[in-house]
Motif scaffolding. Structure first.
Motif: not given
Length: 336
Positions: A32-34, A39-42, A46-51, A69-72
């Protein structure tokens, strides 16, 4: 990796494959956050974890579901049709999970639940309203279900765990139950305002020797009936019994009409029947206080919270009773 799918297919796979032992439903929360950040970095910030770990977790979810689920390949990243179908349901699942976890925590502190209460009529017409009002104020999300029951019925249902709390009169000998005195609520004389005894501030038992009496039937109130018999025996009096009646309101109506007097627990003064007077009795009196009862093994936080509230509310009930009914006030420390 793409397959033919439906929203229901995805949800069923989510419910089956997401680690339900994770109290935060981590994979859905990451997705949900992604999806919201695109954007994976943002999302990682937001989740306070590494990308990289975040990307790995999303890939794990995709593998479990068997869909992308995601078109990268696009910038910013976009959700696939499967991702778009999952997003609103994932948000809903997270909301429901948060509510469920919050409900569990509140129930563990007695803030949420459902209590089944049994109570004698004297409690219903007296202290119980104070207890329930105070409890609703402190624990508004705990439902109280009340049934008017005699002492014997309450004991049976407490032992069988069909009710959680009882308001009854002892003695109760069942070792599986805990009994805690709440108020004394002793017998008092109830007589017509026109009766010569109505002028008394306290009645000596000997004055009742020839007083026509209307009793509450044994079947309707076994403990009160037993107290009256004990009172007569203790003071060696045998007043004439003119009637035995199963309903309190009928007893009070007959007393008001001058048909006879009665002996009832003091709490029934709260019924405010016109034409009658409640008068304390000289002792000794049968000691059968109104008590709280619960199954000793019942460790429910809601039960403990209710007991605490009842213990705090009872003294206020007694103070108000003395304030509203001066005929009991001067004897309040002995009567109630």
């Amino acid at each position: 990796m793409d397959h033919i799918f439906s929203v229901q297919d995805i949800l069923e796979q989510v419910l089956y494959s997401v680690d339900i032992m994770d109290p935060e439903m981590r994979l859905l929360r990451y997705f949900v956050t992604v999806a919201e950040e695109r954007h994976f970095a943002r999302a990682a910030d937001r989740l306070h974890i590494a990308q990289p770990p975040l990307s790995q977790q999303i890939q794990k979810l995709e593998r479990q579901l068997g869909v992308d689920l995601i078109d990268r390949s696009r910038r910013p990243i976009e959700l696939t049709d499967a991702g778009k179908a999952l997003l609103p349901e994932a948000r809903l699942a997270l909301t429901h999970a948060e509510r469920a976890f919050a409900a569990a925590r509140r129930a563990a502190t007695g803030q949420l639940g459902h209590l089944h209460i049994g109570a004698l009529q004297a409690a219903v017409d007296g202290v119980l309203s104070y207890v329930m009002r105070a409890h609703h104020r402190d624990y508004p999300d705990v439902t109280l279900e009340l049934n008017e029951l005699g002492t014997h019925e309450q004991v049976t249902q407490l032992v069988e765990r069909r009710i959680d709390i009882g308001f009854l009169r002892g003695p109760v000998d069942d070792p599986s139950l805990t009994i805690q005195t709440l108020i004394d609520d002793p017998l008092v004389l109830v007589t017509s305002e026109d009766d010569p005894l109505a002028a008394q501030q306290r009645i000596a038992p000997s004055l009742l020797a020839d007083q026509p009496m209307i009793l509450w039937t044994r079947s309707a109130a076994a403990t009160t009936y037993a107290d009256i018999v004990e009172f007569f025996r203790t003071h060696n009096i045998e007043p004439p019994i003119v009637d035995e009646v199963p309903r309190i309101q009928t007893i009070l109506a007959l007393v008001a009409s001058g048909s006879g007097s009665s002996l009832l627990p003091a709490s029934f003064i709260n019924l405010n029947r016109n034409g009658v007077r409640f008068i304390p009795l000289h002792g000794p009196l049968p000691y059968r206080p109104l008590a709280l009862a619960w199954h000793t093994t019942n460790k429910s936080p809601s039960v403990r919270a209710f007991i605490d509230v009842a213990t705090r509310a009872a003294p206020q009930y007694l103070r108000d009773l003395s304030d509203h009914y001066p005929q009991l006030a001067s004897q309040s420390t002995e009567i109630l």
